[in-house]
Design a protein around this motif. Structure first.
Motif, PDB file in Angstrom:
ATOM      1  N   ALA A   1       0.830  -1.208   0.000  1.00 49.40           N
ATOM      2  CA  ALA A   1       0.000   0.000   0.000  1.00 49.40           C
ATOM      3  C   ALA A   1       0.864   1.259   0.000  1.00 49.40           C
ATOM      4  N   GLY A   2       1.917   1.258   0.799  1.00 45.85           N
ATOM      5  CA  GLY A   2       2.790   2.423   0.847  1.00 45.85           C
ATOM      6  C   GLY A   2       3.506   2.670  -0.466  1.00 45.85           C
ATOM      7  N   LEU A   3       3.972   1.593  -1.077  1.00 48.40           N
ATOM      8  CA  LEU A   3       4.649   1.725  -2.360  1.00 48.40           C
ATOM      9  C   LEU A   3       3.685   2.185  -3.448  1.00 48.40           C
ATOM     10  N   ARG A   4       2.478   1.631  -3.450  1.00 47.48           N
ATOM     11  CA  ARG A   4       1.484   2.041  -4.450  1.00 47.48           C
ATOM     12  C   ARG A   4       1.194   3.537  -4.340  1.00 47.48           C
ATOM     13  N   ALA A   5       1.009   4.011  -3.119  1.00 48.67           N
ATOM     14  CA  ALA A   5       0.707   5.430  -2.920  1.00 48.67           C
ATOM     15  C   ALA A   5       1.844   6.300  -3.451  1.00 48.67           C
ATOM     16  N   ALA A   6       3.080   5.893  -3.164  1.00 46.93           N
ATOM     17  CA  ALA A   6       4.223   6.689  -3.618  1.00 46.93           C
ATOM     18  C   ALA A   6       4.337   6.683  -5.139  1.00 46.93           C
ATOM     19  N   LEU A   7       4.142   5.524  -5.748  1.00 46.47           N
ATOM     20  CA  LEU A   7       4.291   5.418  -7.198  1.00 46.47           C
ATOM     21  C   LEU A   7       3.187   6.157  -7.938  1.00 46.47           C
ATOM     22  N   GLU A   8       1.961   6.041  -7.453  1.00 48.14           N
ATOM     23  CA  GLU A   8       0.828   6.574  -8.206  1.00 48.14           C
ATOM     24  C   GLU A   8       0.611   8.072  -7.993  1.00 48.14           C
ATOM     25  N   THR A   9       1.161   8.628  -6.938  1.00 55.28           N
ATOM     26  CA  THR A   9       0.966  10.057  -6.681  1.00 55.28           C
ATOM     27  C   THR A   9       1.778  10.886  -7.675  1.00 55.28           C
ATOM     28  N   PRO A  10       1.132  11.701  -8.499  1.00 48.45           N
ATOM     29  CA  PRO A  10       1.869  12.526  -9.467  1.00 48.45           C
ATOM     30  C   PRO A  10       2.914  13.391  -8.775  1.00 48.45           C
ATOM     31  N   GLY A  11       4.105  13.407  -9.353  1.00 50.27           N
ATOM     32  CA  GLY A  11       5.165  14.246  -8.833  1.00 50.27           C
ATOM     33  C   GLY A  11       6.068  13.599  -7.808  1.00 50.27           C
ATOM     34  N   THR A  12       5.663  12.458  -7.251  1.00 44.96           N
ATOM     35  CA  THR A  12       6.514  11.800  -6.251  1.00 44.96           C
ATOM     36  C   THR A  12       7.687  11.095  -6.923  1.00 44.96           C
ATOM     37  N   VAL A  13       7.388  10.266  -7.917  1.00 46.67           N
ATOM     38  CA  VAL A  13       8.438   9.591  -8.683  1.00 46.67           C
ATOM     39  C   VAL A  13       8.477  10.134 -10.109  1.00 46.67           C
ATOM     40  N   GLU A  14       7.292  10.226 -10.730  1.00 43.37           N
ATOM     41  CA  GLU A  14       7.159  10.725 -12.098  1.00 43.37           C
ATOM     42  C   GLU A  14       6.107  11.839 -12.118  1.00 43.37           C
ATOM     43  N   PRO A  15       6.225  12.805 -13.034  1.00 37.56           N
ATOM     44  CA  PRO A  15       5.262  13.909 -13.079  1.00 37.56           C
ATOM     45  C   PRO A  15       3.812  13.451 -13.144  1.00 37.56           C
ATOM     46  N   ASP A  16       3.549  12.381 -13.914  1.00 38.91           N
ATOM     47  CA  ASP A  16       2.177  11.886 -14.053  1.00 38.91           C
ATOM     48  C   ASP A  16       1.917  10.648 -13.196  1.00 38.91           C
ATOM     49  N   GLY A  17       2.863  10.306 -12.333  1.00 38.96           N
ATOM     50  CA  GLY A  17       2.721   9.101 -11.528  1.00 38.96           C
ATOM     51  C   GLY A  17       3.072   7.862 -12.324  1.00 38.96           C
ATOM     52  N   ILE A  18       3.097   6.724 -11.644  1.00 35.61           N
ATOM     53  CA  ILE A  18       3.336   5.423 -12.260  1.00 35.61           C
ATOM     54  C   ILE A  18       2.130   4.552 -11.955  1.00 35.61           C
ATOM     55  N   GLU A  19       1.494   4.039 -12.975  1.00 37.34           N
ATOM     56  CA  GLU A  19       0.304   3.208 -12.779  1.00 37.34           C
ATOM     57  C   GLU A  19       0.702   1.838 -12.240  1.00 37.34           C
ATOM     58  N   VAL A  20       0.128   1.435 -11.109  1.00 34.41           N
ATOM     59  CA  VAL A  20       0.352   0.098 -10.557  1.00 34.41           C
ATOM     60  C   VAL A  20      -0.716  -0.825 -11.135  1.00 34.41           C
ATOM     61  N   THR A  21      -0.299  -1.712 -12.024  1.00 27.77           N
ATOM     62  CA  THR A  21      -1.258  -2.572 -12.718  1.00 27.77           C
ATOM     63  C   THR A  21      -1.577  -3.845 -11.956  1.00 27.77           C
ATOM     64  N   ALA A  22      -0.724  -4.226 -10.989  1.00 27.18           N
ATOM     65  CA  ALA A  22      -0.988  -5.434 -10.217  1.00 27.18           C
ATOM     66  C   ALA A  22      -0.149  -5.439  -8.947  1.00 27.18           C
ATOM     67  N   GLU A  23      -0.677  -6.121  -7.927  1.00 28.67           N
ATOM     68  CA  GLU A  23       0.075  -6.400  -6.709  1.00 28.67           C
ATOM     69  C   GLU A  23       0.137  -7.915  -6.543  1.00 28.67           C
ATOM     70  N   ALA A  24       1.217  -8.396  -5.934  1.00 25.38           N
ATOM     71  CA  ALA A  24       1.386  -9.834  -5.704  1.00 25.38           C
ATOM     72  C   ALA A  24       1.853 -10.054  -4.277  1.00 25.38           C
ATOM     73  N   ARG A  25       1.266 -11.044  -3.615  1.00 21.89           N
ATOM     74  CA  ARG A  25       1.661 -11.321  -2.229  1.00 21.89           C
ATOM     75  C   ARG A  25       2.558 -12.544  -2.107  1.00 21.89           C
ATOM     76  N   ASP A  26       2.846 -13.216  -3.247  1.00 20.29           N
ATOM     77  CA  ASP A  26       3.791 -14.322  -3.221  1.00 20.29           C
ATOM     78  C   ASP A  26       4.494 -14.418  -4.574  1.00 20.29           C
ATOM     79  N   GLY A  27       5.494 -15.286  -4.641  1.00 15.81           N
ATOM     80  CA  GLY A  27       6.301 -15.369  -5.842  1.00 15.81           C
ATOM     81  C   GLY A  27       5.550 -15.829  -7.069  1.00 15.81           C
ATOM     82  N   LEU A  28       4.639 -16.769  -6.902  1.00 17.22           N
ATOM     83  CA  LEU A  28       3.889 -17.274  -8.051  1.00 17.22           C
ATOM     84  C   LEU A  28       2.979 -16.195  -8.622  1.00 17.22           C
TER      85      LEU A  28
END
Length: 217
Positions: free
Chosen positions: A19-46
């Motif tokens: 959740a913390g990483l998603r918020a940082a990536l998707e918020t415009p201006g934090t990493v990229e001017p338009d944000g980074i779209e998180v298309t999926a999350e995974a809780r295990d290797g598979l």
């Protein structure tokens, strides 16, 4: 607002970290001017491997210690299914052997969970554009620690099974090889790691983080 130029998959077995990483990536201006779209999350290797195959993301932020498939295994699959994906590992591991292996594997970024994420956030834009970055704490750790011999994939599989208490016969059946070949792998491991008994081999592997943290192989 323009559609984000980059998209990402986050793989970590802790929901609060994702959740913390998603918020940082998707918020415009934090990493990229338009944000980074998180298309999926995974809780295990598979799940991480499946998300890679489906989305072919610009960025994969990956934990090393996850159920079902370890970070190195996911990294191998990332290079196979989505070679253009930049793989950034965010880990709590501090064993020099494991850190050295991750660096040698060619990850695009390597950062510590024990530190604040300022360095990660600051370096992601350049990583996405082709640069590589290893956190300063890990660089210092490797400079202060003698190099650990690199193991082949088969040697690593054998080591995991030795640590789990399997006999040569059981290891042979699991890996689909002969008991004689297992014995050769065991001998090579002991020579590479300069140990003289199975007990020393297991102790070394645990101390240096050379075994897969997940119970599955």
């Amino acid at each position: 607002m323009q559609k984000p130029r980059f998209h990402a998959v986050i793989a970590d077995d802790h929901a609060i970290v994702r959740a913390g990483l998603r918020a940082a990536l998707e918020t415009p201006g934090t990493v990229e001017p338009d944000g980074i779209e998180v298309t999926a999350e995974a809780r295990d290797g598979l799940q991480a491997i499946a998300a890679l195959r489906q989305h072919r993301p610009s960025l994969l932020i990956l934990d090393v210690q996850m159920p079902h498939a370890g970070g190195l295994e996911v990294l191998v699959e990332a290079r196979r299914w989505s070679p253009d994906t930049k793989v950034v590992i965010l880990t709590g591991v501090t064993a020099a052997g494991k850190i050295g292996e991750l660096v040698a594997s060619g990850v695009d970024g390597l950062f510590s969970k024990s530190e604040d994420h300022d360095e990660l956030i600051a370096r992601l834009p350049t990583i996405l554009r082709g640069q590589r970055h290893i956190a300063a704490s890990f660089r210092q750790l490797l400079e202060d620690t003698p190099a650990t011999p690199l193991l082949s994939d088969r040697e690593r599989q054998t080591l995991n099974l030795i640590v789990s208490g399997r006999s040569n016969k059981e290891i042979a059946e699991t890996l689909g090889i002969s008991a004689k070949t297992v014995d050769r792998h065991r001998t090579n491991l002991m020579k590479k790691l300069d140990v003289h008994s199975v007990a020393q081999l297991i102790a070394y592997a645990l101390r240096e983080g050379l075994i897969d943290p997940s119970p599955e192989l």
